[in-house]
Design an enzyme around this catalytic site. Sequence first.
Site, PDB file in Angstrom:
ATOM      1  N   ARG B  88       0.802  -1.416   0.002  1.00 46.48           N
ATOM      2  CA  ARG B  88       0.033  -0.020  -0.004  1.00 46.48           C
ATOM      3  C   ARG B  88       0.871   1.119  -0.117  1.00 46.48           C
ATOM      4  NH1 ARG B  88      -2.626  -4.076  -0.999  1.00 46.48           N
ATOM      5  NH2 ARG B  88      -4.601  -4.545  -0.141  1.00 46.48           N
ATOM      6  N   GLU B  91       2.079   1.699  -3.564  1.00 42.67           N
ATOM      7  CA  GLU B  91       0.793   2.493  -4.268  1.00 42.67           C
ATOM      8  C   GLU B  91       0.994   3.832  -4.041  1.00 42.67           C
ATOM      9  OE1 GLU B  91      -2.486  -0.429  -4.764  1.00 42.67           O
ATOM     10  OE2 GLU B  91      -3.613   1.362  -3.546  1.00 42.67           O
ATOM     11  N   SER B 114      15.363  15.154   1.351  1.00 41.47           N
ATOM     12  CA  SER B 114      16.585  14.410   1.775  1.00 41.47           C
ATOM     13  C   SER B 114      16.028  13.085   2.353  1.00 41.47           C
ATOM     14  CB  SER B 114      17.506  15.011   2.609  1.00 41.47           C
ATOM     15  OG  SER B 114      18.426  14.049   3.063  1.00 41.47           O
TER      16      SER B 114
END
Lengths: 147, 147, 147, 147, 147, 147, 147, 147, 147, 147
Positions: B88, B91, B114
């Site tokens: 997830r 995604e 960073s």
Amino acid sequence: MMTKDDVALLILTAKKAAGLTWTGIAETLGLSPVFTHSACVGMNAFPQAKAEALVALLGLPDEAVGVLAQSPDKVFAQTVPTDPCIYRFYEIVGVYGPTLKALIHEEFGDGIMSAIDFEMSVTRQAHPKGDRVKVEMSGKYLQYNVW
Amino acid sequence: MMTKDDVALLILTAKKAAGLTWTGIAETLGLSPVFTHSACVGMNAFPQAKAEALVALLGLPDEAVGVLAQSPDKVFAQTVPTDPCIYRFYEIVGVYGPTLKALIHEEFGDGIMSAIDFEMSVTRQAHPKGDRVKVEMSGKYLQYNVW
Amino acid sequence: MMTKDDVALLILTAKKAAGLTWTGIAETLGLSPVFTHSACVGMNAFPQAKAEALVALLGLPDEAVGVLAQSPDKVFAQTVPTDPCIYRFYEIVGVYGPTLKALIHEEFGDGIMSAIDFEMSVTRQAHPKGDRVKVEMSGKYLQYNVW
Amino acid sequence: MMTKDDVALLILTAKKAAGLTWTGIAETLGLSPVFTHSACVGMNAFPQAKAEALVALLGLPDEAVGVLAQSPDKVFAQTVPTDPCIYRFYEIVGVYGPTLKALIHEEFGDGIMSAIDFEMSVTRQAHPKGDRVKVEMSGKYLQYNVW
Amino acid sequence: MMTKDDVALLILTAKKAAGLTWTGIAETLGLSPVFTHSACVGMNAFPQAKAEALVALLGLPDEAVGVLAQSPDKVFAQTVPTDPCIYRFYEIVGVYGPTLKALIHEEFGDGIMSAIDFEMSVTRQAHPKGDRVKVEMSGKYLQYNVW
Amino acid sequence: MMTKDDVALLILTAKKAAGLTWTGIAETLGLSPVFTHSACVGMNAFPQAKAEALVALLGLPDEAVGVLAQSPDKVFAQTVPTDPCIYRFYEIVGVYGPTLKALIHEEFGDGIMSAIDFEMSVTRQAHPKGDRVKVEMSGKYLQYNVW
Amino acid sequence: MMTKDDVALLILTAKKAAGLTWTGIAETLGLSPVFTHSACVGMNAFPQAKAEALVALLGLPDEAVGVLAQSPDKVFAQTVPTDPCIYRFYEIVGVYGPTLKALIHEEFGDGIMSAIDFEMSVTRQAHPKGDRVKVEMSGKYLQYNVW
Amino acid sequence: MMTKDDVALLILTAKKAAGLTWTGIAETLGLSPVFTHSACVGMNAFPQAKAEALVALLGLPDEAVGVLAQSPDKVFAQTVPTDPCIYRFYEIVGVYGPTLKALIHEEFGDGIMSAIDFEMSVTRQAHPKGDRVKVEMSGKYLQYNVW
Amino acid sequence: MMTKDDVALLILTAKKAAGLTWTGIAETLGLSPVFTHSACVGMNAFPQAKAEALVALLGLPDEAVGVLAQSPDKVFAQTVPTDPCIYRFYEIVGVYGPTLKALIHEEFGDGIMSAIDFEMSVTRQAHPKGDRVKVEMSGKYLQYNVW
Amino acid sequence: MMTKDDVALLILTAKKAAGLTWTGIAETLGLSPVFTHSACVGMNAFPQAKAEALVALLGLPDEAVGVLAQSPDKVFAQTVPTDPCIYRFYEIVGVYGPTLKALIHEEFGDGIMSAIDFEMSVTRQAHPKGDRVKVEMSGKYLQYNVW
């Protein structure tokens, strides 16, 4: 038929011409900048009223309302992203993925953070050694079913 | 020679036997749970004093101190992760990567967040419709050099 | 430390020796055959009481209870599966994936079927031209968040 | 020569203009919504009479009849699908593939579920904690040949 | 627990020691050489009686009967095979795949040749300019379902 | 300059208009259906006389003769083919590749079946339980050189 | 809207027509040749004043100023580069990557060389056995955060 | 037979025990740190005399001399490296590869920088805003042959 | 059962101990160095008499004769080889592949160079500007079949 | 701006129209057929005088001179080539790569054959059992640097 890509290009052009920012557009619509940008580039669907407000704000053709309100196909490249700004997030998921999983399991149990019932923000954090980017995510905890 | 994987296995076994949690270990060390877990599984290096404290807390062999304080090889799989809890997050990076980039550029200029001067937390957010997972990241803004 | 793979092998050996079936084990546990098999091979976590019942039923070592109740790492190969029995399901997802999406959107709106709050069964369907395999899936509908 | 992609685009446009749904079109044709949608987007072939009925219903050019009745090249992407609604089905096949195989073998013997002599439906299941998506598949059992 | 790979190695060793050929073993079992070899190396399941006959013929341990009769996991490499003898068949499928499809559709309709209800032979064809390898395949025609 | 793809499209259109079949065209040319189809779609080169006969039969432009007689670039996708009708042949090569190699070595020695000095046919085999697709291949045996 | 690719093509054409070199353009702009070339081909952003100077120097359309000053999407192919001149650098990173890491850690500690606060030059090194290419890189050392 | 990997492990252990650095070892051998490290980990071959000196310095077994002097198989992973310290160099080659090529061609002609007749160094560069990592490479220019 | 890899290791060890070269072994066997090396490392099969001579020359166990005479599985990595000495040949095939094909077609017709009825040599070519590696290949021309 | 692909297409068309061969064009230019073909299709750069001679010979536009003399981007597909005529060379590199490396190291030392200071020819070799394709390569030996 107009596609989400066609509308995204119209939005980028109109936004540039009008000198607007994503944050400004989001405020006008009463939505967050993250959701607003992702729905403008075709990765989320605007509610009907928000689609209408955006079309009015930017002077887009009427047909764009339906396109902006339509469920998107969320297609993204699956190879490692090369742009350094995006790659760093991929690196974070790679390095800290198992850590996120371990801490979610320790706190919540056998389940996951939803990426659907989900929201995110990006803000500036002032810092004496140089300002920082702050990213906050919040997703509903979903427990695995036992049946 | 003991490796980071060997030490990680010793830590998991000792933690289970002692009934400790990552949050508890982190508190004892005076570090965050995210950093603590990732350094325990070999994705970050503990400062010397923290490595010694951990070895004392869990009764690990002395050789483990040096291993825990050593710079890690941050090797992670580059194929899409399959575990749903980790996937997830992948995604989210796929869907919102261009959005993160656009909003960083709008707010800061031509640069990145960073992933080295970076920190992260995972917490529970109470919610009437079901509690939520909150993930917060903060990384120093780095501007591209012009030369 | 015993792993989920170790326990899976013990289960397969004990099941064969005792002449049991997955359906039979599932009935004894009061769970479905799909969940039972997937938790036995390490793709789901048994509730504590079910893990204890299984260990008693098959005469597994006590340590197996904790392992069976632990959150799994759901790792599966991401290349196309070659076994014809599994490949056919992959082919179905490939051919009918956009159809599933279109019909879910038509019936429910902008969202997905959960694979977490989810259950599945496999049964025999008698048929004059040759019996059929029936697979039923049910997952909670999840609506995308707008924020 | 008109292709299946050309016809699919004509269908989508005509369907939108006429305010029709996949379920409605399927009922008019006397076919299931799954088969109807997949044949409209070029993943299955309509029988001649059904192709003619669809062309009449939507006012498509005559040439479309032959195209809709033609055997399709079922080409689908072989990388992991990124759209969350489709990906969840891929995740299910990955997690439960070996379970489906084990239960088919236990119930039927050494063979597979056909993806050719096959049918599927998607329906809404009312549920107090939120409605559910129900997917049902049925395919003929095929036994491996011994020769 | 003995695996199909363990048994395959025992068969290869016993076959070499006894100076047998695949064709000879196949004749003794009353099966074809192609099926016999593929079931010996773990890509098909022997019927119980054939597994017993093979175990008797080669003096394998009794446990091997059950292993040989078990449904196999048909796992094969998905990268292009490098051995020239196998690669040439891959090249043939690559070059002539669309031709096979077109001729099957012309002769039979919208369907496929089954790889489950399937048989194959390999024989020598004498030829004045050098003998030839003859490969014959036969699979049941399966028509796509319309529902 | 006309390409093999251009000519293939002209052939498909003319064949459809004339109501011809691949088998019929092959008979007229005095060639096999497999060779005829593969040369028409650009995977083999027609001898000059056959190219002329085909151009005459279908009323193609004269320039097509040279294109049809030219050595092709045999380019085929190297990912697993997704169309079920073609995929089944890939599955057969995957499952039976080592078997084909073992039986060729047993019968002929250290060598391969040529895919260049090669021919193939596809025919219908009547069968009481449903007709079958028969595929026959014949290629010259080539022995490895020792030098 | 003009893209970075459009502007890159205009620059290449104008540079050729004017008989300029990258080194010459860089000198005129008061920038290094490496930065100048990479910003011209769309891999870096010119500061506003430099973008204006370049547009004036090469007679580009005014719209190009904004495009040249915009944050780029640094998209590069992730397969191994095939051009021998570029591939050799890839080979160097592959062979000496772990060496660079070991020496940076020995000299600086647990951190990395920044690729953002970074500069590079390419120069000719005269040598009796044949001139040499000298490549110099300099990036800020970044220490991993502990939190 | 001892392999290069075996010797590399012996070197790492002896170096740690003796409290040596790569730079220190390199100085003792009269070689650069980059070459010394890469030859120690098996990516380059030491000249015979240097191999003997290293074996004496670290008290390695005599057999190690031959192994260190042997031509290596320079095998490196071809997927993108995940360790951030190594990845940044990959990113640099990706972003600046075409720039390196363009500037080499402008200065030298149609050719490349050799990765065989090649040397490299890594040094610290003091800097008021934070020290920098300096990497210098030098390779012979090789002109393409015309024949 | 001894494998080709086992025998290759025995050969390398015996060759080193005896101070032999590939060229020397090849001369003793009356074979070329290329064939000799490739058959020793398991990529070709020695004729029975040559296998016996090699076993006698190097004092290998008798079982090695059969292994050396057996048809090999020619398995090689299909990713780009990383060792620079091997990679350069891959680069040559990549750059000059279409040229080899065009010149073979121009000289011979529609066919290929056999890699089975094939031989190769590697020799030193003295040259004032530095000696050169000469590689010569010769393979039978095979014409495509028309049927 | 004309590209190398544009010029390659013009050359192929003009060559066909004029009935020339690669060997003939090469002779006229005083270059080898291999170099000539590869430079015509954009994989090498012609010296200025040769580019002019080719443009005159084939009646190409003047702009083509500069394009033909320009350093090429040697981009080739990195997946296994499918055309059988090219694939066989890939197979040869795969099977004999380690052999080429071993024999170069035995004869020359720790180094490689250059693919830059390189030449190649393709010729016909008469043979009673069928003519053969002879391919000869020659590249400068390059020794690894020690520094």
